[in-house]
Design an enzyme around this catalytic site. Structure first.
Site, PDB file in Angstrom:
ATOM      1  N   LEU A  36       0.858  -1.191   0.000  1.00 28.96           N
ATOM      2  CA  LEU A  36       0.000   0.000   0.000  1.00 28.96           C
ATOM      3  C   LEU A  36       0.888   1.233   0.000  1.00 28.96           C
ATOM      4  CD1 LEU A  36      -2.804   1.490   0.570  1.00 28.96           C
ATOM      5  CD2 LEU A  36      -2.003   1.533   2.926  1.00 28.96           C
ATOM      6  N   PRO A  86       6.905  11.710   1.549  1.00 25.73           N
ATOM      7  CA  PRO A  86       7.852  12.470   2.387  1.00 25.73           C
ATOM      8  C   PRO A  86       7.186  13.650   3.092  1.00 25.73           C
ATOM      9  CG  PRO A  86       8.875  11.909   0.294  1.00 25.73           C
ATOM     10  CD  PRO A  86       7.448  11.451   0.191  1.00 25.73           C
ATOM     11  N   THR A 143       5.803  -0.673   3.265  1.00 28.06           N
ATOM     12  CA  THR A 143       6.052  -2.077   3.621  1.00 28.06           C
ATOM     13  C   THR A 143       5.912  -2.942   2.371  1.00 28.06           C
ATOM     14  OG1 THR A 143       5.194  -1.667   5.831  1.00 28.06           O
ATOM     15  CG2 THR A 143       5.295  -3.966   5.130  1.00 28.06           C
ATOM     16  N   GLU A 160      -7.991  -2.159   8.870  1.00 28.18           N
ATOM     17  CA  GLU A 160      -6.527  -2.094   8.981  1.00 28.18           C
ATOM     18  C   GLU A 160      -6.120  -1.969  10.449  1.00 28.18           C
ATOM     19  OE1 GLU A 160      -4.701   0.992   6.630  1.00 28.18           O
ATOM     20  OE2 GLU A 160      -2.989   1.134   7.999  1.00 28.18           O
ATOM     21  N   ARG A 161      -6.811  -1.108  11.173  1.00 24.62           N
ATOM     22  CA  ARG A 161      -6.424  -0.886  12.577  1.00 24.62           C
ATOM     23  C   ARG A 161      -6.657  -2.140  13.419  1.00 24.62           C
ATOM     24  NH1 ARG A 161      -8.246   5.262  12.040  1.00 24.62           N
ATOM     25  NH2 ARG A 161      -6.144   6.016  11.594  1.00 24.62           N
ATOM     26  N   ARG A 206      16.039 -18.749  35.059  1.00 24.80           N
ATOM     27  CA  ARG A 206      17.184 -17.963  35.526  1.00 24.80           C
ATOM     28  C   ARG A 206      17.223 -17.945  37.059  1.00 24.80           C
ATOM     29  NH1 ARG A 206      22.228 -15.865  34.848  1.00 24.80           N
ATOM     30  NH2 ARG A 206      22.411 -13.783  35.771  1.00 24.80           N
TER      31      ARG A 206
HETATM   32  C1  LIG Z   1       7.985   0.423   9.463  1.00 28.95           C
HETATM   33  C2  LIG Z   1       6.944   1.286   8.835  1.00 28.95           C
HETATM   34  C3  LIG Z   1       6.075   0.732   7.909  1.00 28.95           C
HETATM   35  C4  LIG Z   1       5.130   1.552   7.272  1.00 28.95           C
HETATM   36  N1  LIG Z   1       4.359   1.007   6.279  1.00 28.95           N
HETATM   37  C5  LIG Z   1       3.585   1.831   5.526  1.00 28.95           C
HETATM   38  C6  LIG Z   1       2.913   1.316   4.371  1.00 28.95           C
HETATM   39  O1  LIG Z   1       2.985   0.129   4.069  1.00 28.95           O
HETATM   40  N2  LIG Z   1       2.205   2.189   3.609  1.00 28.95           N
HETATM   41  C7  LIG Z   1       2.104   3.514   3.918  1.00 28.95           C
HETATM   42  O2  LIG Z   1       1.453   4.234   3.169  1.00 28.95           O
HETATM   43  N3  LIG Z   1       2.706   4.023   5.027  1.00 28.95           N
HETATM   44  C8  LIG Z   1       3.456   3.224   5.820  1.00 28.95           C
HETATM   45  N4  LIG Z   1       4.113   3.720   6.933  1.00 28.95           N
HETATM   46  C9  LIG Z   1       3.984   5.129   7.240  1.00 28.95           C
HETATM   47  C10 LIG Z   1       3.219   5.436   8.539  1.00 28.95           C
HETATM   48  O3  LIG Z   1       1.848   5.239   8.340  1.00 28.95           O
HETATM   49  C11 LIG Z   1       3.587   6.881   8.931  1.00 28.95           C
HETATM   50  O4  LIG Z   1       4.932   6.857   9.381  1.00 28.95           O
HETATM   51  C12 LIG Z   1       2.667   7.447   9.978  1.00 28.95           C
HETATM   52  O5  LIG Z   1       1.380   7.654   9.467  1.00 28.95           O
HETATM   53  C13 LIG Z   1       3.202   8.791  10.544  1.00 28.95           C
HETATM   54  O6  LIG Z   1       3.567   9.664   9.538  1.00 28.95           O
HETATM   55  P1  LIG Z   1       5.006  10.388   9.615  1.00 28.95           P
HETATM   56  O7  LIG Z   1       6.020   9.335   9.852  1.00 28.95           O
HETATM   57  O8  LIG Z   1       5.182  11.234   8.418  1.00 28.95           O
HETATM   58  O9  LIG Z   1       4.949  11.283  10.906  1.00 28.95           O
HETATM   59  P2  LIG Z   1       4.363  12.782  11.037  1.00 28.95           P
HETATM   60  O10 LIG Z   1       2.995  12.840  10.496  1.00 28.95           O
HETATM   61  O11 LIG Z   1       5.369  13.739  10.510  1.00 28.95           O
HETATM   62  O12 LIG Z   1       4.254  12.925  12.618  1.00 28.95           O
HETATM   63  C14 LIG Z   1       5.388  13.247  13.443  1.00 28.95           C
HETATM   64  C15 LIG Z   1       4.850  13.412  14.864  1.00 28.95           C
HETATM   65  O13 LIG Z   1       3.907  14.510  14.908  1.00 28.95           O
HETATM   66  C16 LIG Z   1       2.677  14.055  15.438  1.00 28.95           C
HETATM   67  N5  LIG Z   1       1.565  14.769  14.804  1.00 28.95           N
HETATM   68  C17 LIG Z   1       1.374  14.996  13.489  1.00 28.95           C
HETATM   69  N6  LIG Z   1       0.221  15.650  13.299  1.00 28.95           N
HETATM   70  C18 LIG Z   1      -0.337  15.842  14.523  1.00 28.95           C
HETATM   71  C19 LIG Z   1      -1.529  16.427  15.012  1.00 28.95           C
HETATM   72  N7  LIG Z   1      -2.436  16.976  14.184  1.00 28.95           N
HETATM   73  N8  LIG Z   1      -1.767  16.418  16.343  1.00 28.95           N
HETATM   74  C20 LIG Z   1      -0.865  15.887  17.207  1.00 28.95           C
HETATM   75  N9  LIG Z   1       0.278  15.302  16.810  1.00 28.95           N
HETATM   76  C21 LIG Z   1       0.541  15.264  15.485  1.00 28.95           C
HETATM   77  C22 LIG Z   1       2.630  12.562  15.126  1.00 28.95           C
HETATM   78  O14 LIG Z   1       1.719  11.898  15.960  1.00 28.95           O
HETATM   79  C23 LIG Z   1       4.074  12.184  15.362  1.00 28.95           C
HETATM   80  O15 LIG Z   1       4.301  12.021  16.749  1.00 28.95           O
HETATM   81  C24 LIG Z   1       5.023   2.915   7.615  1.00 28.95           C
HETATM   82  C25 LIG Z   1       5.882   3.459   8.593  1.00 28.95           C
HETATM   83  C26 LIG Z   1       6.829   2.665   9.200  1.00 28.95           C
HETATM   84  C27 LIG Z   1       7.755   3.278  10.219  1.00 28.95           C
END
Ligand SMILES: Cc1cc2nc3c(=O)[nH]c(=O)nc-3n(C[C@H](O)[C@H](O)[C@H](O)COP(=O)(O)OP(=O)(O)OC[C@H]3O[C@@H](n4cnc5c(N)ncnc54)[C@H](O)[C@@H]3O)c2cc1C
Length: 397
Positions: free
Chosen positions: A130, A135, A166, A250-251, A276
């Site tokens: 998916l 970025p 993933t 999904e969740r 242990r």
């Molecule tokens: C191992 C791994 C596998 C993944 N697999 C997939 C996949 O298969 N497909 C896919 O599409 N995505 C995938 N993801 C992406 C994942 O869904 C995102 O990393 C996640 O949704 C968070 O987005 P971000 O990393 O850009 O963080 P950001 O959105 O930049 O968030 C950074 C921080 O800010 C906080 N934040 C952001 N907005 C708010 C708000 N409005 N209020 C309060 N706090 C906030 C967040 O909670 C977080 O703590 C994967 C990620 C990982 C690490």
């Protein structure tokens, strides 16, 4: 105490228990021995998905005429749980393929596209992923999306970048979201099933992770990738409804990943506390350690009961309908699952002492695995926002 016969699994049918026990036995024997090398070398064993397919563990909730097992959604959750107990990295890749991609394809693709791709996804020869996150578009996946798709004759032409995907390096098809009407914001997004052999599609980089290292996570780039118009899932500009309708399922599935991992963390911690010895007796004879084990058990059983309850509720909600109560409860479940898993693996490392801090011990691997479950499928903060705003009736900004 066998994990598969916990009393709070009482709502499960005989068939459900059989499925859980069968997948558990297979995963213990076949998947568990692979986990060390997968973690050490970030290695993905290519035979794993075909073997899961051979066993009938893929396409669990897919109709039999498309090559699936024709079982219910709860069964899909149980397969995910059992795989994750013994190999969390395979468990995550499985969930991305089976739920994030395949379930949404079956629910939204046209007949020709289903006939072309779904049987292979059920026998494990075709790997799905998916592609939603980008970025600049994580928590704000829809609002921040920059990937575009422009109609050109019988095709759409996709340009953009997807991050943290993933199965990104091994996928044959990626369910990809792109903006077809950028001016319409989230109401101008369309879902496409992209064949990764299409010219212009490439894996920009494989990402190195702290845990789940055998599961292949990648950055994907689309440069003028042509996608036939019949590979649109659902309707043009209606991709948001596919995202939103798939999210509850999904969740729940992700919560079952966490449940399986938490079960294993408790199991290895009990074994360690029995074996242990310090001060001439097993460390488990100390009340401070047995109290930790008791707390882990209580946390795990509370998660198991809630997980099964929400899984049955989501199963009864027809795919494609967004019900606020179900959205609230599935967000609550995955929030509880991530927190519980992190609490349990943290206690597990503490019980293991110095060994818990050593990279190649199983409890250390489970501990490194846990953090993802507070980030993926919406972060803890996003989950809290959904629950809070639904309860308060105040829309979050
Ligand atoms: C191992 C791994 C596998 C993944 N697999 C997939 C996949 O298969 N497909 C896919 O599409 N995505 C995938 N993801 C992406 C994942 O869904 C995102 O990393 C996640 O949704 C968070 O987005 P971000 O990393 O850009 O963080 P950001 O959105 O930049 O968030 C950074 C921080 O800010 C906080 N934040 C952001 N907005 C708010 C708000 N409005 N209020 C309060 N706090 C906030 C967040 O909670 C977080 O703590 C994967 C990620 C990982 C690490």
């Amino acid at each position: 105490m066998p994990l598969t016969s916990a009393p709070s699994s009482r709502g499960l049918s005989h068939d459900h228990r059989e499925i859980l026990a069968t997948v558990d036995a297979f995963s213990r024997q076949v998947l568990h021995p692979l986990q060390q090398r997968m973690d050490d070398e970030e290695w993905w064993p290519p035979e794993v998905f075909p073997r899961l397919g051979e066993q009938g563990f893929m396409g669990v909730n897919v109709p039999m005429d498309l090559g699936g097992a024709g079982a219910d959604f709860v069964s899909e959750c149980l397969v995910t749980q059992a795989i994750s107990r013994w190999n969390p990295a395979v468990g995550l890749s499985y969930a991305a393929h089976e739920n994030l991609c395949l379930d949404n394809v079956v629910a939204n693709a046209g007949d020709a596209v289903k006939a072309r791709w779904v049987p292979g996804m059920c026998d494990g020869s075709v790997v799905g992923a998916l592609g939603l996150t980008e970025p600049g578009a994580g928590s704000d996946a829809l609002g921040g999306m920059r990937t575009t798709a422009v109609r050109d004759g019988d095709d759409f032409v996709l340009n953009g970048t997807k991050l943290y995907i993933t199965n990104g390096t091994i996928a044959d098809v990626v369910l990809t979201y792109a903006k077809t009407t950028p001016a319409a914001g989230p109401r101008g997004i369309t879902a496409f099933l992209v064949d990764t052999t299409a010219p212009g599609f490439r894996v920009a980089q494989k990402l190195t992770k702290m845990g789940l290292r055998g599961s292949q996570t990648a950055e994907l780039v689309y440069e003028d990738v042509r996608v036939p118009a019949d590979h649109v899932l659902g309707d043009v500009d209606r991709g948001v409804s596919i995202v939103m309708n798939g999210l509850d399922r999904e969740r729940v599935v992700i919560a079952f990943n966490a449940l399986g991992i938490a079960e294993r963390a408790l199991e290895v911690s009990i074994a360690f506390a029995q074996d242990r010895e310090q001060f001439g007796k097993p460390i488990g004879a100390n009340q401070l350690i047995s109290g930790q084990i008791a707390d882990m058990y209580v946390e795990l059983e509370a998660l198991r009961s809630f997980a099964l309850d929400v899984a049955f509720e989501v199963q009864e909600t027809p795919h494609g309908t967004a019900v606020q109560q179900t959205a609230t409860r599935s967000a609550a479940l995955v929030l509880l699952a991530g927190r519980t898993l992190n609490a349990i693996t943290d206690r597990g490392v503490q019980i293991h002492g110095g060994g818990g801090y050593i990279w190649e011990t199983e409890i250390n691997r489970l501990y490194r695995t846990a953090k993802l479950y507070e980030i993926g499928a919406g972060t803890n903060e996003v989950r809290q926002t959904i629950i809070g705003s639904n309860l308060l009736g105040i829309k979050a900004r």
